[in-house]
Write an enzyme that holds these catalytic residues in place. Sequence first.
Site, PDB file in Angstrom:
ATOM      1  N   LYS A 195       0.846  -1.203   0.000  1.00  0.00           N
ATOM      2  CA  LYS A 195       0.000   0.000   0.000  1.00  0.00           C
ATOM      3  C   LYS A 195       0.879   1.249   0.000  1.00  0.00           C
ATOM      4  O   LYS A 195       1.560   1.537   0.973  1.00  0.00           O
ATOM      5  CB  LYS A 195      -0.904   0.047   1.241  1.00  0.00           C
ATOM      6  CG  LYS A 195      -1.936   1.173   1.126  1.00  0.00           C
ATOM      7  CD  LYS A 195      -2.562   1.548   2.432  1.00  0.00           C
ATOM      8  CE  LYS A 195      -1.779   2.550   3.223  1.00  0.00           C
ATOM      9  NZ  LYS A 195      -1.625   3.881   2.574  1.00  0.00           N
ATOM     10  N   GLU A 269      10.354   0.799  10.238  1.00  0.00           N
ATOM     11  CA  GLU A 269      11.333   1.865   9.958  1.00  0.00           C
ATOM     12  C   GLU A 269      10.615   3.166  10.274  1.00  0.00           C
ATOM     13  O   GLU A 269       9.743   3.585   9.523  1.00  0.00           O
ATOM     14  CB  GLU A 269      11.717   1.867   8.476  1.00  0.00           C
ATOM     15  CG  GLU A 269      12.407   0.626   8.002  1.00  0.00           C
ATOM     16  CD  GLU A 269      13.914   0.697   8.154  1.00  0.00           C
ATOM     17  OE1 GLU A 269      14.421   1.754   8.611  1.00  0.00           O
ATOM     18  OE2 GLU A 269      14.574  -0.298   7.837  1.00  0.00           O
ATOM     19  N   CYS A 303      13.697  10.429   6.795  1.00  0.00           N
ATOM     20  CA  CYS A 303      13.721   9.923   8.176  1.00  0.00           C
ATOM     21  C   CYS A 303      15.117  10.036   8.773  1.00  0.00           C
ATOM     22  O   CYS A 303      15.273  10.210   9.974  1.00  0.00           O
ATOM     23  CB  CYS A 303      13.214   8.499   8.222  1.00  0.00           C
ATOM     24  SG  CYS A 303      13.908   7.456   6.954  1.00  0.00           S
ATOM     25  N   GLU A 400      10.625  15.283  15.483  1.00  0.00           N
ATOM     26  CA  GLU A 400      10.915  15.210  14.058  1.00  0.00           C
ATOM     27  C   GLU A 400      10.049  16.234  13.323  1.00  0.00           C
ATOM     28  O   GLU A 400       8.835  16.187  13.401  1.00  0.00           O
ATOM     29  CB  GLU A 400      10.602  13.800  13.550  1.00  0.00           C
ATOM     30  CG  GLU A 400      10.946  13.611  12.108  1.00  0.00           C
ATOM     31  CD  GLU A 400      10.727  12.173  11.639  1.00  0.00           C
ATOM     32  OE1 GLU A 400       9.650  11.615  11.884  1.00  0.00           O
ATOM     33  OE2 GLU A 400      11.648  11.625  11.009  1.00  0.00           O
TER      34      GLU A 400
HETATM   35  P1  NAI Z   1       1.936   7.839   8.654  1.00  0.00           P
HETATM   36  O1  NAI Z   1       2.741   6.941   9.527  1.00  0.00           O
HETATM   37  O2  NAI Z   1       0.523   8.122   9.066  1.00  0.00           O
HETATM   38  O3  NAI Z   1       1.890   7.241   7.177  1.00  0.00           O
HETATM   39  C1  NAI Z   1       2.775   6.287   6.655  1.00  0.00           C
HETATM   40  C2  NAI Z   1       1.995   5.183   5.963  1.00  0.00           C
HETATM   41  O4  NAI Z   1       1.213   4.490   6.927  1.00  0.00           O
HETATM   42  C3  NAI Z   1       1.003   5.667   4.905  1.00  0.00           C
HETATM   43  O5  NAI Z   1       0.967   4.731   3.862  1.00  0.00           O
HETATM   44  C4  NAI Z   1      -0.308   5.668   5.665  1.00  0.00           C
HETATM   45  O6  NAI Z   1      -1.436   5.532   4.828  1.00  0.00           O
HETATM   46  C5  NAI Z   1      -0.152   4.450   6.534  1.00  0.00           C
HETATM   47  N1  NAI Z   1      -0.985   4.434   7.750  1.00  0.00           N
HETATM   48  C6  NAI Z   1      -1.493   5.495   8.434  1.00  0.00           C
HETATM   49  N2  NAI Z   1      -2.193   5.066   9.495  1.00  0.00           N
HETATM   50  C7  NAI Z   1      -2.130   3.708   9.490  1.00  0.00           C
HETATM   51  C8  NAI Z   1      -2.645   2.679  10.346  1.00  0.00           C
HETATM   52  N3  NAI Z   1      -3.358   2.976  11.421  1.00  0.00           N
HETATM   53  N4  NAI Z   1      -2.362   1.400  10.051  1.00  0.00           N
HETATM   54  C9  NAI Z   1      -1.609   1.088   8.979  1.00  0.00           C
HETATM   55  N5  NAI Z   1      -1.104   2.008   8.139  1.00  0.00           N
HETATM   56  C10 NAI Z   1      -1.358   3.303   8.384  1.00  0.00           C
HETATM   57  O7  NAI Z   1       2.744   9.190   8.487  1.00  0.00           O
HETATM   58  P2  NAI Z   1       2.155  10.626   8.093  1.00  0.00           P
HETATM   59  O8  NAI Z   1       0.911  10.902   8.884  1.00  0.00           O
HETATM   60  O9  NAI Z   1       2.070  10.685   6.630  1.00  0.00           O
HETATM   61  O10 NAI Z   1       3.322  11.588   8.601  1.00  0.00           O
HETATM   62  C11 NAI Z   1       3.389  12.015   9.948  1.00  0.00           C
HETATM   63  C12 NAI Z   1       4.810  12.136  10.400  1.00  0.00           C
HETATM   64  O11 NAI Z   1       5.426  10.865  10.402  1.00  0.00           O
HETATM   65  C13 NAI Z   1       5.705  12.978   9.511  1.00  0.00           C
HETATM   66  O12 NAI Z   1       5.579  14.328   9.797  1.00  0.00           O
HETATM   67  C14 NAI Z   1       7.063  12.428   9.851  1.00  0.00           C
HETATM   68  O13 NAI Z   1       7.532  13.031  11.027  1.00  0.00           O
HETATM   69  C15 NAI Z   1       6.798  10.968  10.099  1.00  0.00           C
HETATM   70  N6  NAI Z   1       7.092  10.136   8.918  1.00  0.00           N
HETATM   71  C16 NAI Z   1       8.244   9.398   8.890  1.00  0.00           C
HETATM   72  C17 NAI Z   1       8.563   8.671   7.772  1.00  0.00           C
HETATM   73  C18 NAI Z   1       9.817   7.872   7.691  1.00  0.00           C
HETATM   74  O14 NAI Z   1      10.348   7.694   6.618  1.00  0.00           O
HETATM   75  N7  NAI Z   1      10.305   7.344   8.777  1.00  0.00           N
HETATM   76  C19 NAI Z   1       7.737   8.690   6.573  1.00  0.00           C
HETATM   77  C20 NAI Z   1       6.516   9.430   6.710  1.00  0.00           C
HETATM   78  C21 NAI Z   1       6.245  10.132   7.842  1.00  0.00           C
END
Ligand code: NAI
Length: 491
Positions: A195, A269, A303, A400
């Site tokens: 996804k 990650e 990240c 972050e």
């Molecule tokens: P997120 O963790 O909500 O989204 C990442 C992925 O997880 C997306 O595909 C999303 O649809 C999915 N997701 C969201 N809720 C879920 C759930 N309950 N169960 C399973 N999958 C789920 O991250 P978001 O809201 O886009 O970003 C928020 C913050 O997270 C950012 O500001 C950043 O600080 C951090 N982040 C870190 C990343 C990394 O590479 N470590 C990547 C993206 C965000």
Amino acid sequence: MTEIQPRKSATPAPTSWEYAPAPESREVVTLRERYDHYVGGEWLEPSETYTTISPSSEESLAQIGQASPEEVGLAVAAARDAFANGWSALPGAERAKYLFRIARILQERAREFAVLESLNGGKPIKESRDVDLPLAAAHFFYYAGWADKLEYAFPNRSPKPLGVAAQIIPWNFPLLMLAWKIAPALACGNTVVLKPAETTPLTALLFCDVVRQAELPPGVVNIVTGDGRTGAALVTHDDVDKIAFTGSTEVGKAIQRELAGSGKRLTLELGGKAANVIFDDAALDQAVEGIVNGIYFNQGHVCCAGSRLLVQESIYEQLIGKLKRRLSTLRVGDPLDKNTDVGAINSKLQLEKIEELVAAGKEEGAEIYQPPCTLPEKGYWFAPTVFTNVAQSYRIAQEEIFGPVLSVLTFRTPDEAVEKANNTMYGLSAGVWTEKGSRILWMAERLRAGVVWANTYNRFDPASPFGGYRESGFGREGGRHGLEPYLKFDE
Ligand code: NAI
Ligand code: MG
């Protein structure tokens, strides 16, 4: 002897340098009006859709499926079927052929993918073209090479695939994260349901076309789109054997709680708040380039971004002066312009998060610097930002930000540098800049981070394992280590 004539010219020598627009053509990309889910080698019409946009212009690009639990169920069933009926029994050398094909097709279609990545995600074309695409292809090449050598990677342990892997990826490196997830899973003989993030589904959907071109058996790769609800349905599905997640620490923790006791395998990650440590003997101009690359690459949506700069006190003034001068040369704007250094913020939500944290930084007493730059009117933008006078307790030193915002702190001794660098809940990466090899090793031993870069930053290679400590998650991607989460062993 002839006299040297003084040079006379009607036009005075230029005193500044302006870049003319150098837009990459969008022609190479053909968008569909609506994209379906890719399940069992066919397009599955979604019951519900939403609009995906370009964050640099807010222009609507296409309708995207929001997968329901039933649609997720169909994808998992297709993956299970493909796993049981052929894929897992295929000799490794045969699996490798498919992966090599995918890698080559990605190279052939690199320009199309790069343009689409920049259009849908907002990152500068020079990054999607020179970083995301070459690395994504390299990942498939690298894991293709392991597919028939698993017995050598894990001698006397009879490595076997797990089954169906559910993979959830973020929006900062959409195609590259897809490659990090799919390549090792397939090399090990698993099938996948992936996804992509809700804001950046388009390159994953174009990848379905690569899968077809490579004639991968139906159901080996399935793509379902949608937001967190779709992700949650995938995580909780009974018939997935492994979950691989990259994203926020908050969602990572929720997934771990959800899976406790289920026997499903998990790798996470998550976020980071990396220290980039500059000693007084470092080559300062090179360090400035590394600092800029560390935090402004991909608008800081990284990240492992070097978001906390730790500078030795004796070179503080000099380094900050150089850094500010360098910042004024960064070109912010159209992601599809080949001269752009900093593109658009990925989404309105992310922009709001950056703005909130920057406001907190000002309120807590840090000093803000932004170079003069005009931001486009439409779309989501944030100027490259440096905060000085930052205390370790400030939110901008702890949380972050995931944007082009650097927090600068100082230190006097190596011990103090280590202590400050490790003063975080995270532990994904760190940078060290010094002339002394012995000091690099001394630091690397003490920094609690999965990756430590020395005199460079944000350097990636598929052969090198990547992953975190503490709240940055667990499990490694890349290298031989990256095979292990997709295998089980007779032990
Ligand atoms: P997120 O963790 O909500 O989204 C990442 C992925 O997880 C997306 O595909 C999303 O649809 C999915 N997701 C969201 N809720 C879920 C759930 N309950 N169960 C399973 N999958 C789920 O991250 P978001 O809201 O886009 O970003 C928020 C913050 O997270 C950012 O500001 C950043 O600080 C951090 N982040 C870190 C990343 C990394 O590479 N470590 C990547 C993206 C965000
Ligand atoms: Mg979220």
